[in-house]
Every structure is written in structure tokens, then in C-alpha cells.
Design a protein around this motif. Structure first.
Motif, short mmCIF file in Angstrom:
data_model
loop_
_atom_site.label_atom_id
_atom_site.label_comp_id
_atom_site.label_asym_id
_atom_site.label_seq_id
_atom_site.Cartn_x
_atom_site.Cartn_y
_atom_site.Cartn_z
N GLU A 32 -1.23 15.58 -10.42
CA GLU A 32 -0.91 14.31 -11.08
C GLU A 32 -0.21 13.35 -10.12
N GLN A 33 0.76 13.85 -9.38
CA GLN A 33 1.52 12.99 -8.47
C GLN A 33 0.63 12.35 -7.40
N PHE A 34 -0.34 13.12 -6.90
CA PHE A 34 -1.15 12.63 -5.78
C PHE A 34 -2.58 12.25 -6.18
N SER A 35 -2.86 12.25 -7.48
CA SER A 35 -4.14 11.77 -8.03
C SER A 35 -5.37 12.49 -7.47
N PHE A 36 -5.34 13.80 -7.46
CA PHE A 36 -6.51 14.60 -7.11
C PHE A 36 -6.42 15.90 -7.88
N GLU A 37 -7.49 16.67 -7.83
CA GLU A 37 -7.48 18.00 -8.45
C GLU A 37 -7.89 19.01 -7.39
N PHE A 38 -7.09 20.06 -7.24
CA PHE A 38 -7.44 21.12 -6.30
C PHE A 38 -8.78 21.72 -6.71
N SER A 39 -9.56 22.14 -5.72
CA SER A 39 -10.79 22.89 -6.04
C SER A 39 -10.37 24.21 -6.68
N PRO A 40 -11.25 24.85 -7.44
CA PRO A 40 -10.87 26.12 -8.07
C PRO A 40 -10.38 27.17 -7.08
N ASP A 41 -11.05 27.28 -5.93
CA ASP A 41 -10.64 28.27 -4.92
C ASP A 41 -9.24 27.98 -4.40
N HIS A 42 -8.98 26.71 -4.11
CA HIS A 42 -7.68 26.33 -3.54
C HIS A 42 -6.57 26.54 -4.57
N VAL A 114 -12.11 13.21 -2.01
CA VAL A 114 -10.78 13.37 -1.42
C VAL A 114 -10.78 14.68 -0.64
N LEU A 115 -10.22 14.63 0.55
CA LEU A 115 -10.05 15.85 1.35
C LEU A 115 -8.59 16.26 1.27
N ILE A 116 -8.37 17.54 1.00
CA ILE A 116 -7.03 18.08 0.82
C ILE A 116 -6.67 18.94 2.03
N PRO A 117 -5.51 18.68 2.62
CA PRO A 117 -5.12 19.48 3.79
C PRO A 117 -4.83 20.92 3.40
N ILE A 118 -5.29 21.84 4.25
CA ILE A 118 -4.95 23.24 4.03
C ILE A 118 -4.09 23.77 5.18
N HIS A 121 -5.13 20.38 10.93
CA HIS A 121 -6.12 19.31 10.75
C HIS A 121 -7.34 19.79 9.95
N ARG A 122 -7.18 20.88 9.23
CA ARG A 122 -8.29 21.42 8.44
C ARG A 122 -8.13 21.03 6.97
N PHE A 123 -9.23 20.56 6.38
CA PHE A 123 -9.22 20.03 5.02
C PHE A 123 -10.36 20.62 4.22
N ILE A 124 -10.20 20.64 2.89
CA ILE A 124 -11.29 21.02 1.99
C ILE A 124 -11.42 19.95 0.92
N PRO A 125 -12.62 19.82 0.35
CA PRO A 125 -12.81 18.81 -0.69
C PRO A 125 -12.03 19.15 -1.96
N ALA A 126 -11.57 18.13 -2.62
CA ALA A 126 -10.93 18.29 -3.92
C ALA A 126 -12.00 18.60 -4.97
N ALA A 127 -11.55 19.01 -6.15
CA ALA A 127 -12.49 19.20 -7.26
C ALA A 127 -13.17 17.87 -7.52
N PRO A 130 -17.53 22.67 -5.44
CA PRO A 130 -17.86 24.02 -5.93
C PRO A 130 -17.05 25.09 -5.22
N ALA A 131 -17.04 26.26 -5.80
CA ALA A 131 -16.38 27.41 -5.16
C ALA A 131 -16.99 27.64 -3.79
N SER A 132 -16.20 28.15 -2.90
CA SER A 132 -16.61 28.47 -1.52
C SER A 132 -17.02 27.24 -0.72
N SER A 133 -16.41 26.10 -1.02
CA SER A 133 -16.69 24.89 -0.22
C SER A 133 -16.17 25.10 1.20
N PRO A 134 -16.83 24.49 2.18
CA PRO A 134 -16.38 24.64 3.56
C PRO A 134 -15.12 23.84 3.84
#
Length: 142
Positions: A32-42, A114-118, A121-127, A130-134
Motif C-alpha cells: 500500500e505504501q509503495f503502490s505495488f503488489e509483490f508477486s506471489p513468489d516474492h 513495476v520492478l521490485i528490488p530483491i 541491482h537485481r529486480f523482479i516484476p511486481a504482480a 506469474p510464478a517463477s518470473s525471472p
């Protein structure tokens, strides 16, 4: 079995310090604070354990620092648009005025996921990724 041990069971090769995972309400608060949704895996990973250290995101930490990490991919593209003449063909003709170029690029970037930092400099897509996104490396050239 506690939540961190559950994570180690999933990946016993983990050699990163782990803090307790985030609760569902903490995950929702970050989203809510950052206006994105984590992917299910994350989200699942963060519910089990939260990696800690200088290159990991402390989702319960400094909001300005988190926002800076979230802005990194767009900032890198805008840097390349401004400094390295980056301009994808699908964006159409490149405007001639720098401010128009940058505003057009910002408008185009609002349409990409939206790309979310993990880590670093590595990021994954927000919801709704799909599961197992690169993961994607996002490196700003200077």
C-alpha cells in the motif's frame, strides 16, 4: 518448525543472514505504501524470512531508501534517454527538446510493469507477474 527453518528447508544452501519473515499485514502495508503488489513468489519468500544486509531491501526500514531502490530502474532508463540517446523505436519519433524527450519517456515508463528490488541491482516484476518470473539486472551506465 519455525518460519526461518522452513525457508532453510526450502533452500538449505542459503548463506545469507535471515530475519523473521514479514506478516501478511506487513506485506500489505508495504504494498500500500509503495503502490505495488509483490508477486506471489516474492510475497511467499518474504513471509518465510527476510534477507538482511547492505544490498538487500529492508522492507520495514527507511521509506526514502526503499523508494530510491524502487526508482532505480526508471532512473536508469531516463539517464540513458538523456545521456546515451536511448530511444526505443516503438516509442515513435524522438522529440527534439530534452524536457519533452524526458517527459515522453516518463509517460512510456508508466506503462511497463513495476520492478521490485530483491538484491543489489537485481529486480523482479511486481504482480500480476506469474510464478517463477525471472529476475532482471538493472545497471545504470555512467
Amino acid at each position: 518448525m519455525n518460519r526461518i527453518n522452513e525457508h532453510h528447508r526450502v533452500d538449505p544452501a542459503v548463506s545469507v543472514p535471515l530475519a523473521p519473515g514479514l506478516s501478511p499485514w506487513q506485506i500489505e502495508a508495504v504494498e500500500e505504501q509503495f503502490s505495488f503488489e509483490f508477486s506471489p513468489d516474492h510475497a511467499r519468500f518474504l513471509s518465510l524470512a527476510m534477507p538482511i544486509g547492505p544490498k538487500w531491501v529492508d522492507w520495514m526500514g527507511d521509506p526514502a531508501g526503499i523508494q530510491k531502490r524502487l526508482d532505480w530502474p526508471h532512473d536508469g532508463v531516463l539517464f540513458d534517454v538523456r545521456e546515451n540517446a536511448f530511444w526505443p523505436e516503438e516509442w515513435g519519433a524522438r522529440p527534439t527538446e530534452v524536457e519533452v524527450v524526458l517527459q515522453t519517456a516518463r509517460d512510456r515508463l508508466r506503462a511497463v510493469p513495476v520492478l521490485i528490488p530483491i538484491y543489489s541491482h537485481r529486480f523482479i516484476p511486481a504482480a500480476p507477474a506469474p510464478a517463477s518470473s525471472p529476475s532482471f539486472p538493472c545497471i545504470k551506465q555512467t
